[in-house]
Design an enzyme around this catalytic site. Sequence first.
Site, PDB file in Angstrom:
ATOM      1  N   LYS A  73       0.837  -1.190   0.000  1.00 38.58           N
ATOM      2  CA  LYS A  73       0.000   0.000   0.000  1.00 38.58           C
ATOM      3  C   LYS A  73       0.867   1.234   0.000  1.00 38.58           C
ATOM      4  O   LYS A  73       1.732   1.380   0.862  1.00 38.58           O
ATOM      5  CB  LYS A  73      -0.887   0.026   1.246  1.00 38.58           C
ATOM      6  CG  LYS A  73      -1.809   1.232   1.269  1.00 38.58           C
ATOM      7  CD  LYS A  73      -2.246   1.594   2.683  1.00 38.58           C
ATOM      8  CE  LYS A  73      -2.959   2.934   2.695  1.00 38.58           C
ATOM      9  NZ  LYS A  73      -3.277   3.374   4.074  1.00 38.58           N
ATOM     10  N   VAL A  74       0.647   2.116  -0.971  1.00 37.05           N
ATOM     11  CA  VAL A  74       1.350   3.404  -0.986  1.00 37.05           C
ATOM     12  C   VAL A  74       0.336   4.522  -1.235  1.00 37.05           C
ATOM     13  O   VAL A  74      -0.833   4.270  -1.532  1.00 37.05           O
ATOM     14  CB  VAL A  74       2.450   3.443  -2.080  1.00 37.05           C
ATOM     15  CG1 VAL A  74       3.632   2.561  -1.694  1.00 37.05           C
ATOM     16  CG2 VAL A  74       1.898   3.029  -3.431  1.00 37.05           C
TER      17      VAL A  74
END
Lengths: 322, 322, 322, 322, 322
Positions: free
Chosen positions: D219-220
């Site tokens: 997740k970014v």
Amino acid sequence: MNVSTPITSGRRLAITPRVREILSWYESDNPGTKGNLVRLLMTGKLAGTGKLVILPVDQGFEHGPARSFSVNAPAYDPHYHFQLAIDAGLNAYAAPLGMLEAGADTFAGQIPTILKMNSANSLSRLNEDADQAVTASVSDAVRLGCSAIGFTIYPGSDRAYAQMEELRELANEAKSVGLAVVVWSYARGGTLDKKGETAADVIAYAAHMAALLGAHIIKVKPPTDHISLDAAKKAYEKGKIELGTLTDRIRDVVKSCFNGRRIVIFSGGEAKSDANAVLDEIKQIAAGGAFGSIMGRNAFQRPRDEAIKLLDDIIEIYAKAA
Amino acid sequence: MNVSTPITSGRRLAITPRVREILSWYESDNPGTKGNLVRLLMTGKLAGTGKLVILPVDQGFEHGPARSFSVNAPAYDPHYHFQLAIDAGLNAYAAPLGMLEAGADTFAGQIPTILKMNSANSLSRLNEDADQAVTASVSDAVRLGCSAIGFTIYPGSDRAYAQMEELRELANEAKSVGLAVVVWSYARGGTLDKKGETAADVIAYAAHMAALLGAHIIKVKPPTDHISLDAAKKAYEKGKIELGTLTDRIRDVVKSCFNGRRIVIFSGGEAKSDANAVLDEIKQIAAGGAFGSIMGRNAFQRPRDEAIKLLDDIIEIYAKAA
Amino acid sequence: MNVSTPITSGRRLAITPRVREILSWYESDNPGTKGNLVRLLMTGKLAGTGKLVILPVDQGFEHGPARSFSVNAPAYDPHYHFQLAIDAGLNAYAAPLGMLEAGADTFAGQIPTILKMNSANSLSRLNEDADQAVTASVSDAVRLGCSAIGFTIYPGSDRAYAQMEELRELANEAKSVGLAVVVWSYARGGTLDKKGETAADVIAYAAHMAALLGAHIIKVKPPTDHISLDAAKKAYEKGKIELGTLTDRIRDVVKSCFNGRRIVIFSGGEAKSDANAVLDEIKQIAAGGAFGSIMGRNAFQRPRDEAIKLLDDIIEIYAKAA
Amino acid sequence: MNVSTPITSGRRLAITPRVREILSWYESDNPGTKGNLVRLLMTGKLAGTGKLVILPVDQGFEHGPARSFSVNAPAYDPHYHFQLAIDAGLNAYAAPLGMLEAGADTFAGQIPTILKMNSANSLSRLNEDADQAVTASVSDAVRLGCSAIGFTIYPGSDRAYAQMEELRELANEAKSVGLAVVVWSYARGGTLDKKGETAADVIAYAAHMAALLGAHIIKVKPPTDHISLDAAKKAYEKGKIELGTLTDRIRDVVKSCFNGRRIVIFSGGEAKSDANAVLDEIKQIAAGGAFGSIMGRNAFQRPRDEAIKLLDDIIEIYAKAA
Amino acid sequence: MNVSTPITSGRRLAITPRVREILSWYESDNPGTKGNLVRLLMTGKLAGTGKLVILPVDQGFEHGPARSFSVNAPAYDPHYHFQLAIDAGLNAYAAPLGMLEAGADTFAGQIPTILKMNSANSLSRLNEDADQAVTASVSDAVRLGCSAIGFTIYPGSDRAYAQMEELRELANEAKSVGLAVVVWSYARGGTLDKKGETAADVIAYAAHMAALLGAHIIKVKPPTDHISLDAAKKAYEKGKIELGTLTDRIRDVVKSCFNGRRIVIFSGGEAKSDANAVLDEIKQIAAGGAFGSIMGRNAFQRPRDEAIKLLDDIIEIYAKAA
């Protein structure tokens, strides 16, 4: 004892009364550890005398390979040192992990080995909080068939308590698996100046701490006549302890190690071109009751023949003192 | 109780009502730990009185061998201290690892021993974050047949919480294998000044913390009449607690250790040439309800005969106070 | 519920519907932990009401013995506090290791105990990186028969993450052996000023974090009407959350603990000479939906009769609010 | 794939070819971990599409309860979020320990859960050495029936290496017990400025590192068109990689995660009042090949109906992109 | 040995005398580790020659994906590198955890793999205390079927001792489960300047330390003719060691690794557009007795055909030197 008697076939000798006496000082050790102390004391030309000469080769870690070996190129080979220690009739050979691994099979059972567990290096800039990297485990010493572990502490350094705690764990484990414990105790770091590192009071204090930490064999540098701590100076004066000669100072160090109940040996110091200078120092050390010498650069940085001759002369001195 | 009764054959005595009472305070301990408390309380000339005099020899670590032993040369030998403690009829002998290892076999079963688990040394410059190296493990205490472990904390030091956490682990392990726990609680470091280290409020606070940490036996220094913390000053005034005499202050310390439910003993302080000065202090300490003294330099730095005489006089004081 | 009904024989009561409801919130716990929550909720005069009044005695560690006990001398004795908690009909007694060890046998099974696992002390100068020493292990809580462990965190401190990680390990272990977990959540350190430590937003935040960390019971201080963080101020305004009265603020704290799904109790604050001031505050706290109070100095620093009277009045308030 | 087909009964669907393809990328995982990846990919309205929308609720830890929940009061209740994730047909729900414990029984088996293992908070002042507290253990994830653990790293922080080492241990343990590993990779700290934290090169780099560390799902944050590192700028120019639109940049991030062999999802960013702004961004993200979104504040800070409508619209976008 | 002989079917070849000779240097290793050394030495076009060319792909961690792969886009895919190493007939492929996990099944048994256990990254600002994150465990190497672990140390860094201690633990564990140990020894940090990092004396020293630490295979950078430490300069002069050409310096490095008893390989350095420049350097390296090259950027940043051609030419050089 005269060194001309055939004690080189030492390992077949029965344990001598002197070795029995020394063993009696190690009251808390299990048969495994006592067996390894016997191995160290009953090997080589000094077998049975209660004296030891040991070859340590950790200079490569401390100063790099060129400074250590270029002056005597065969010494680049780890086998060279095993063979030198065997041929010179020494009691043991001490080195870091890789050096022992490289000859573990070829020389198995031929000479007691001491696995040096920690090492510093010249690329590090850490001074006041001087430390060493712990580079081996007790399980390494066991699988390599070593007789002892070796560990350096720097009393005085801001990292000294942490080092002592590392030693506590390693020594406790080593004793539980029947290994002996050799402690290099070199005061360094903190507020200690260069001169203080080898001061008579500091050397005796460093040796005493090694004994308190449970070392079987203690290695320190030969002390100078400088006294570093004021409080110690008063104590030496009050107790009328002679420190004038190196022999006096060695005697004080030996006494500081449980009144002689622990084996204390001395390093050979920086490489000296003059073999006689080395021998003169050893004579004074031996006269003070030292149990022996641990001689690195002064051995392996000489051509092999010269080294064996020098080691023979050193052994002779200790044999006479036995 | 009169010390002239033959309590020196203490270990054969039945447990006295006073010792049973003291044992009743240790409500959470297993039979192994209670057995070791019995050993400590039923040994020596004070056996059965509920009082203790203990010989501690960790000065070599703290101050070096010359400052510790040169004034009385036989004291260089670890056997000297075992024998001194036995011959003087003391309750126990406390020392670091190496010292106990060196006599573990010769004196096995002859006197309860306390393994001092951590030590500082005079070469270290660490002050505000004063610490000690942990130099032994509970498994060492077990293999050496000790009755208790001893551990120093420095409340006030920036390292105090870390030390308390070390103590937590060692004490938990020690209790689980039936050992007793002796805590040396010496305020030091942080913002505390020299005078504050022995202030009446600080000593009582340090002793209280040791009790909270689960110590069976607490050792502190005799408190001065200085009060270090303002908030404490108000509390002492409001609570109308007398601190004028050493006896008053000792009483406050004993009360601060669970209202007397924990054994609190006091150190003998710096070496004093005048034995009477030592005895005068002990009398005041005993009058305050102290459970005894732990007497190092004032014992082993005297000639053996003088030391035994002094210890006899001290024992007499505590026997009378019992 | 009227406190005049004979709920003091609480442990024999069947579990009330309210306690069953509270238990239903702890969805992930094993029967051991639920059993201990039942013990805490079904003991004392408030048994079955879902409310709790707990006696904590860790002041000795935090402030020293004189500041804690000199005003009411019997409180120097650890037994005093067990007996006070029992006689006042409280739900539980919380204290550090030594205090519980000193009464573990005498009072076994008579009142649920909470082992306070960590403590700070007034000799430490550490502020921005405020910390506590972990002074007990979960195995200590088990061997002492405790119902819960208690742990303090200082959100905001530079050491807060490390403390939370200590809590993680202890709480995980405690739950696995069937103990409940009580978290003291006191914002302190870092950039937080004194006023911010008890600000309404900070107290609610600190309580919420304790809930997120897996606490069964959360203890915070009563919040003031100050708001410390700008971003929080905007949120409170935008969400139209009333913070004008203490009751409002307590309601916000309870809501911040999983909308009331976690037991939140409040400390009694500094010792107050006026019992009515204490009771006035408790009334406001109870009106906000608090699950109870944890009352230390305001209990044990009063004469025993006054303390029991005050605790009775507090219990009455909570019983009425139940 | 059209979202109007009845994929809401997702868990009963046979595994689709696309999900089989995705599973084939995780070559080293055991059947337990693969089973949990199936659970994540075969749940909710997007079941079988290879796309995911996840609800994360760790805002309470990060920003406090008022800033997180006051705008939508029912969200104070942990059950609210489980139910929202289920009713909206999401793939999974991610939260810290306490939040999952509070609904573990009520919602068991109804939606895959991700235990968020570490959290920061707004009271901490640590910036350049930004860190998070590890607040849960893998054994917690197992006993709570979670499908995955979630862990945040801050590449660039002075604590980043230590965080990566924490992740190594947790991920290794999680995989060994059949859990999946989700890594939040947020560059922060050290010399990184605010703008750099979301720079295109930094986001791609952070995502790549998460993949190298063994994450199954990464997740970014959505990247901006800023480029932070000079060396990266040259590489992007030389490699002629388009970064002009968000879609371009998402494509670069997906490619940076093993050329699309790892699931990469994007956060929803700060709460936006305008739902259309959210949807516009998601469309660009989806067009770049993103595997989905993880949408916290933009979901639970809206009234429930609006949130479900918004999530439906997001799901529709991803379903179309599948 | 001529590379045109069909040694590409290397794994079926009988072990050659040269490989047996090399194996004989590893005196302390168990059959598992020796088996993995055989795998490394008997795979690929150089099988049986005692020479190795290895493909390392940790650039993504060190420099980010764009700087590593954008110049040759297929290299974004982890499968690309496995296939490149296989097709080019290399001895082994080395990469961080995620890269190996992503092809562990597809390429199982087709090429020996080395799990790179630690990595630095360009977002970190730590310089004088340069470190790497340990991102994998020995159990990862085992489950992924690797032949060796790879570990980087930074001698000279303030973190070097800590790194060596990490290596001690990992190497000890790796050897116990039959894996080989490859050490990247790159002097960096502390007081070392950029020029010093590749100085002839420093490279030889760094290689020697890796050997002492128990490495089976040592990787260093090609040394320049600069000498960094004054004491080393004197030693090189005194020992009359030639350092004028790269070949001279390589010879000194090989000698510094136990006089040739350890496999030493050299990195390919920064990416060079001119393949001839690469080959010229390799020729000098091979002439000095190097055991091979580890060639990353100069391989995977070229188009695949060019890379295979270049690697073929390199292999040819080493085959001729064998």
